[in-house]
Design an enzyme around this catalytic site. Structure first.
Site, PDB file in Angstrom:
ATOM      1  CG  ASP A 108     -30.196  75.940 -26.502  1.00  0.00           C
ATOM      2  OD1 ASP A 108     -30.997  76.073 -27.398  1.00  0.00           O
ATOM      3  OD2 ASP A 108     -28.875  76.240 -26.807  1.00  0.00           O
ATOM      4  CG  HIS A 109     -36.006  77.474 -27.808  1.00  0.00           C
ATOM      5  ND1 HIS A 109     -35.407  78.713 -27.992  1.00  0.00           N
ATOM      6  CD2 HIS A 109     -36.381  77.308 -29.135  1.00  0.00           C
ATOM      7  CE1 HIS A 109     -35.367  79.234 -29.152  1.00  0.00           C
ATOM      8  NE2 HIS A 109     -35.736  78.312 -29.802  1.00  0.00           N
TER       9      HIS A 109
ATOM     10  CG  HIS B   4     -29.895  78.215 -30.468  1.00  0.00           C
ATOM     11  ND1 HIS B   4     -30.384  77.951 -29.188  1.00  0.00           N
ATOM     12  CD2 HIS B   4     -30.634  79.451 -30.652  1.00  0.00           C
ATOM     13  CE1 HIS B   4     -31.272  78.849 -28.922  1.00  0.00           C
ATOM     14  NE2 HIS B   4     -31.200  79.990 -29.719  1.00  0.00           N
TER      15      HIS B   4
END
Ligand code: NAD
Length: 505
Positions: A176-177, A239
């Protein structure tokens, strides 16, 4: 310490590989995190030669302006293998090349597989890695997986079962960047390195917490994918719930992967599962219609390419989560995200409660009551600006005792932002170090899907067109009413939002 590793990137010709992975690997190379004992195999369907691949690598790192020698040296570590992930024989060829490179670069059997492809292929890829002997080496084996991880709880669980046949949970790095972003990692620093915050980080002192993740772009060329997904699955499931868990978790015993995961999972599991009626009350959707941002005109969502002209997919969602534990009972966590909003920005606002009595109310000239004291607000700016601010009340200059909000502000300079590692760079280094702290554990993914599925199921049942909002605004009126009916409002509106209303020049 320099790493010896063989990366195999599935989807090596794709957008993600070119825009994020190759530049990040280059930065690690430049900084000496990757020594000379590493190799990368790029695989995809196109019949490229190594030479063509090297040109692609060099062009994807061109913005760093490396010298010719540096670019050549870096690119020389890259090998291309044309490969259809469904074709068993191709894995045999991949194994042969892997073994050769292992010997050439003294890699000691360390393997990282990066699945930069559609999740439909993940199961096929990992089962072939095992059946065709690509994991028969003495070093470590890790697999990095891109989002989306499933499209609901059941599909995510099925996918996880498939991957678990081959890799253990410790070997799986779900990206999950957002977790690689500087200011997301700073949430923990702000909370756990400052007694003034952690001691009041609870329902006695916090009135509400707001997470806004605004995009000014539309669906671009991802219309086909997005129309099946929507803002809830695309942003909230991953996010937003990740940010929420970092804000809501209890202090971990130590800042280690295991302890942080334990606390994040507990926080996610404390989020109230809403009934259908509660979903309707606490979550609103929106879909953008034609509008303008600045001087640019934009078409509506239903006019976008590859989007159903009668689409019911939401491009905006706002909602309220409640956390049923001692720390957070009664504190709403408001979240909102959407496309084609006024401007791009991700921010967290922690809104503190008012002082119990306004002792100044009789000392000022003019109307003054409890409400005239502004709440203290801690803002964490995630992107594009990075930093934090704290709003405090001070006394206005002069004879009266009017209080004015004053903002203590820290923003990272653009130089610092430019030189901080990109999220992908940090995450790749973490994966090289075997550190899974900033990746999502299966239990987190599972719980997030269960929460999101409940909302989605209610909307699917209702089959209603989401309320429209003009491109360039901050979402439909319903998103404002959500807070107004509880006597609150969104703290952050972008500058442009104020400009449109003539409130800011
Ligand atoms: P892309 O369409 O640009 O690339 C897909 C790659 O898969 C290409 O290299 C293609 O050749 C390869 N491929 C497709 N079918 C194949 C097959 N049968 N055999 C072998 N190779 C095959 O996609 P992308 O934008 O790079 O995204 C890849 C993954 O990363 C997706 O799951 C996406 O959701 C995710 N992701 C991408 C981004 C991004 O910024 N691009 C961001 C977040 C997540």
């Amino acid at each position: 310490m320099k790493k010896t590793v063989l990366f195999t990137i599935f989807g090596g010709t794709g957008d993600l590989a070119r825009r994020k992975l190759y530049p990040s690997l280059f930065r690690l190379y430049q900084k000496g995190n990757l020594g000379e004992d590493f190799a990368v195999i790029g695989t995809a369907r196109r019949p490229w030669s190594d030479e063509t691949y090297h040109e692609v690598i060099k062009s994807s790192i061109a913005s760093f302006q490396p010298s010719n020698k540096e670019a050549e040296d870096f690119a020389s570590h890259f090998y291309y293998q044309s490969h259809n992930v469904k074709d068993t024989q191709h894995y045999d060829a991949l194994k042969k090349l892997s073994d050769e490179l292992d010997e050439k670069y003294s890699i000691q059997g360390n393997r990282i597989f990066y699945l930069a492809m559609s999740p439909n292929f993940f199961g096929t890829i990992v089962s072939h890695l095992k059946s065709q002997g690509l994991l028969n080496t003495n070093g470590y084996h890790r697999v990095i997986i891109e989002k989306p991880f499933g499209n609901d709880y059941q599909s995510a669980a099925d996918l996880n079962d498939e991957i678990n046949q081959v890799f253990t949970e410790e070997e799986i790095y779900r990206i999950d960047h957002y977790l690689g972003k500087e200011m997301i990692q700073n949430i923990s620093a702000i909370r756990f390195a400052n007694l003034i915050f952690e001691s009041i980080w609870n329902n006695r002192y916090i009135d509400n917490i707001q997470i806004s993740l605004a995009e000014d772009v539309g669906v671009e060329e991802r219309g086909g994918y997005y129309d099946k997904s929507g803002a809830l699955k695309d942003m909230v499931q991953n996010h937003i719930l990740q940010m929420l868990s970092l804000l809501a978790m209890k202090p971990p015993v130590a800042f280690s992967e295991k302890e942080i995961r334990t606390e994040k999972i507990k926080a996610l599991e404390s989020i109230r599962m809403f009934s259908e009626e509660e979903v309707r009350k606490n979550f609103v959707r929106g879909q953008y219609v034609a509008g303008e941002i600045g001087d640019d005109q934009f078409r509506g969502y239903r006019e976008e390419e590859n989007v159903d002209e009668n689409s019911l997919t939401e491009t905006f969602v706002a909602g309220k989560f409640l956390i049923d534990n001692f720390r957070w009972s009664g504190v709403p966590f408001y979240v909102r995200t959407g496309k084609r909003l006024t401007e791009k920005g991700t921010r967290i606002n922690v809104v503190f409660k008012q002082v119990p009595v306004n002792v100044f109310k009789d000392s000022v000239t003019g109307p003054c009551d409890q409400k005239s004291l502004a709440p203290n607000i801690l803002t964490i700016y995630i992107q594009p600006t990075e930093g934090f601010s704290l709003t405090l009340n001070g006394k206005e200059i002069g004879q009266g005792f009017q209080t004015d909000p004053i903002k203590l502000e820290h923003r990272n300079s653009s130089d610092i932002i430019e030189n901080t590692p990109e999220a992908y760079e940090k995450l790749l280094l973490d994966a090289l170090n075997g550190d899974g702290t900033n990746f999502t554990h299966w239990d987190e993914v599972a719980q997030s899907w269960k929460i999101v599925d409940r909302i989605r199921e209610t909307w699917d049942k209702d089959q209603q067109t989401p309320p429209g909002y003009r491109a360039g605004t901050m979402g439909p009126d319903e998103a404002y009413q959500l807070l107004e009916k509880e006597g609150r409002h969104w703290v952050w509106e972008p500058d442009e939002w104020y400009r449109q209303r003539g409130l800011l020049k």
